[in-house]
Design an enzyme around this catalytic site. Structure first.
Site, short mmCIF file in Angstrom:
data_model
loop_
_atom_site.label_atom_id
_atom_site.label_comp_id
_atom_site.label_asym_id
_atom_site.label_seq_id
_atom_site.Cartn_x
_atom_site.Cartn_y
_atom_site.Cartn_z
N ASN A 159 -5.92 0.18 1.10
CA ASN A 159 -5.80 -1.17 0.58
C ASN A 159 -5.76 -2.09 1.75
O ASN A 159 -4.87 -2.27 2.53
CB ASN A 159 -4.70 -1.29 -0.43
CG ASN A 159 -4.47 -2.87 -0.73
OD1 ASN A 159 -5.28 -3.57 -0.77
ND2 ASN A 159 -3.37 -3.05 -1.49
N TRP A 160 -6.97 -2.85 2.09
CA TRP A 160 -6.91 -3.68 3.43
C TRP A 160 -6.16 -5.15 2.92
O TRP A 160 -6.17 -5.90 3.84
CB TRP A 160 -8.57 -3.92 3.68
CG TRP A 160 -8.94 -2.70 4.45
CD1 TRP A 160 -8.11 -1.47 4.67
CD2 TRP A 160 -10.36 -2.59 4.97
NE1 TRP A 160 -8.86 -0.74 5.37
CE2 TRP A 160 -10.34 -1.32 5.54
CE3 TRP A 160 -11.38 -3.37 4.80
CZ2 TRP A 160 -11.28 -0.85 6.05
CZ3 TRP A 160 -12.62 -2.93 5.22
CH2 TRP A 160 -12.46 -1.62 6.00
N LYS A 161 -5.92 -5.37 1.87
CA LYS A 161 -5.29 -6.84 1.38
C LYS A 161 -6.27 -7.98 2.21
O LYS A 161 -7.17 -7.63 1.85
CB LYS A 161 -3.79 -6.84 1.80
CG LYS A 161 -3.02 -5.60 1.59
CD LYS A 161 -1.71 -5.42 1.77
CE LYS A 161 -0.98 -4.25 1.23
NZ LYS A 161 0.42 -4.16 1.41
N HIS A 187 -1.18 -4.51 -8.34
CA HIS A 187 -0.38 -4.33 -7.05
C HIS A 187 0.64 -5.36 -7.00
O HIS A 187 0.55 -6.46 -7.44
CB HIS A 187 -1.59 -4.80 -5.71
CG HIS A 187 -0.92 -4.27 -4.55
ND1 HIS A 187 0.15 -4.98 -4.07
CD2 HIS A 187 -1.10 -2.98 -3.76
CE1 HIS A 187 0.69 -4.58 -2.77
NE2 HIS A 187 -0.20 -3.41 -2.68
N GLU A 219 1.95 -6.83 -4.86
CA GLU A 219 1.59 -8.35 -4.37
C GLU A 219 1.05 -9.30 -5.39
O GLU A 219 1.34 -10.59 -5.52
CB GLU A 219 0.86 -8.26 -2.97
CG GLU A 219 1.87 -7.73 -2.02
CD GLU A 219 1.02 -7.07 -0.83
OE1 GLU A 219 -0.29 -7.19 -0.87
OE2 GLU A 219 1.62 -6.03 -0.05
N GLU A 247 4.49 2.69 -6.29
CA GLU A 247 4.87 2.02 -5.03
C GLU A 247 5.98 1.23 -5.07
O GLU A 247 6.02 -0.02 -5.38
CB GLU A 247 3.40 0.83 -4.47
CG GLU A 247 2.00 1.82 -4.41
CD GLU A 247 1.10 0.99 -3.42
OE1 GLU A 247 0.91 1.21 -2.40
OE2 GLU A 247 0.98 -0.40 -4.01
N GLY A 279 4.91 -2.11 3.36
CA GLY A 279 4.83 -3.08 4.39
C GLY A 279 6.15 -3.07 5.26
O GLY A 279 6.38 -4.01 6.16
N SER A 314 4.26 2.18 2.88
CA SER A 314 4.63 2.72 4.36
C SER A 314 4.24 3.99 4.67
O SER A 314 4.86 4.87 5.35
CB SER A 314 6.14 2.56 4.76
OG SER A 314 6.51 1.17 4.59
N GLY A 344 -1.69 0.97 2.99
CA GLY A 344 -2.00 -0.62 3.34
C GLY A 344 -2.02 -0.68 4.98
O GLY A 344 -3.12 -0.19 5.73
N GLY A 345 -0.90 -0.82 5.61
CA GLY A 345 -1.19 -1.15 6.95
C GLY A 345 -1.63 0.01 7.73
O GLY A 345 -2.63 -0.28 8.63
#
Ligand code: PGA
Length: 252
Positions: A9-11, A95, A97, A167, A173, A213, A234-235
């Protein structure tokens, strides 16, 4: 045996040029590992979806979000019809966010999942408790509510092909990944909640991923667990090198 799934997930990261560079480095491997029963997906920004779709034949393209209406006065939104036109037929929903910054609720997620069913899209529905809820011992209660309210009214056939990502918000993150034991228990619990209401056959078919993470060093711990069908990352999905390393470590 179920296939494993790895979704990045590149956000709100990566330009079109950066997307092309990533695809050039990752696509061949992503295509190859399909034979080893690993499905690789990426959820880029809407702007990067067409180029990803065009160049990455080994990578499943996910939208990060979708609107529940076909069209209308919803400034800034994208509908499944528009995604379909560029050959995208999968989307994340709910998600954390989106829930935190854009007021998404179980109810709006439910509407979105119903729209995805209508358009025969694959849905990746995200659930997870906040730190406060975790500390108060409310994890299972929160997860059950998010899962059942999110999938309410979907057909059993559609629920059976849904992917749900656990999640925990406190692990996204933050570098504080949930322990393998917690991830395993809650992923198991998600299947159990679905089994209780829709039957064991359905609960067993739903894919359940862990996210929060995840990185090359810990991905194997999660994905080797029989209750966890893969990871939403993500990251660590942003750099091709780290993404490729996760694929290798996951299959090792
Ligand atoms: P993270 O994000 O891997 O950077 O923790 C996970 C996610 O938001 O899906």
């Amino acid at each position: 045996m179920k296939r494993k799934i790895l979704v990045g997930n590149w956000k709100m990261n990566k330009t079109i040029a950066e997307t092309i560079d990533f695809v050039n480095k990752v696509n061949e491997k992503a295509l190859k590992v399909r034979e080893e029963e690993l499905i690789v997906g990426i959820a880029p920004s809407f702007l990067c979806l067409p180029v990803l779709r065009k160049l990455a034949n080994g990578i499943v393209c996910f939208a990060q979000n979708v609107h529940f209406a076909d069209n209308g006065a919803y400034t800034g939104e994208i509908s499944p019809l528009m995604l379909q036109e560029i050959g995208v037929n999968a989307s994340l929903v709910g998600h954390s966010e989106r829930r935190q910054y854009f007021n998404e609720t179980n109810e709006t997620c439910n509407k979105k999942l119903k729209t995805l069913e209508k358009y025969n899209f694959n849905g990746l529905y995200c659930v997870g408790e906040t730190l406060k809820e975790y500390e108060e011992g409310l994890t299972k209660e929160v997860i059950k509510k998010q899962v059942l309210e999110g999938i309410e009214g979907l057909s059993v056939e559609y629920i059976s092909r849904l992917t749900i990502a656990y999640e925990p918000v406190w692990s996204i993150g933050t570098g504080k990944n949930a322990s393998k034991e917690i991830a395993s228990e809650i992923c198991w619990y998600i299947s159990e909640v679905i089994s209780e209401k829709y039957g064991k056959e359905v609960g067993d078919l739903v894919y359940v991923l862990y996210g929060g993470s995840v990185k090359p060093e810990n991905i194997k711990d999660y994905v080797n667990d029989s209750n966890i069908d893969g990871a939403l990352v993500g990251g660590a999905s942003l750099k091709a090198e780290s993404f490729l390393q996760m694929i290798d470590n996951l299959l090792e």
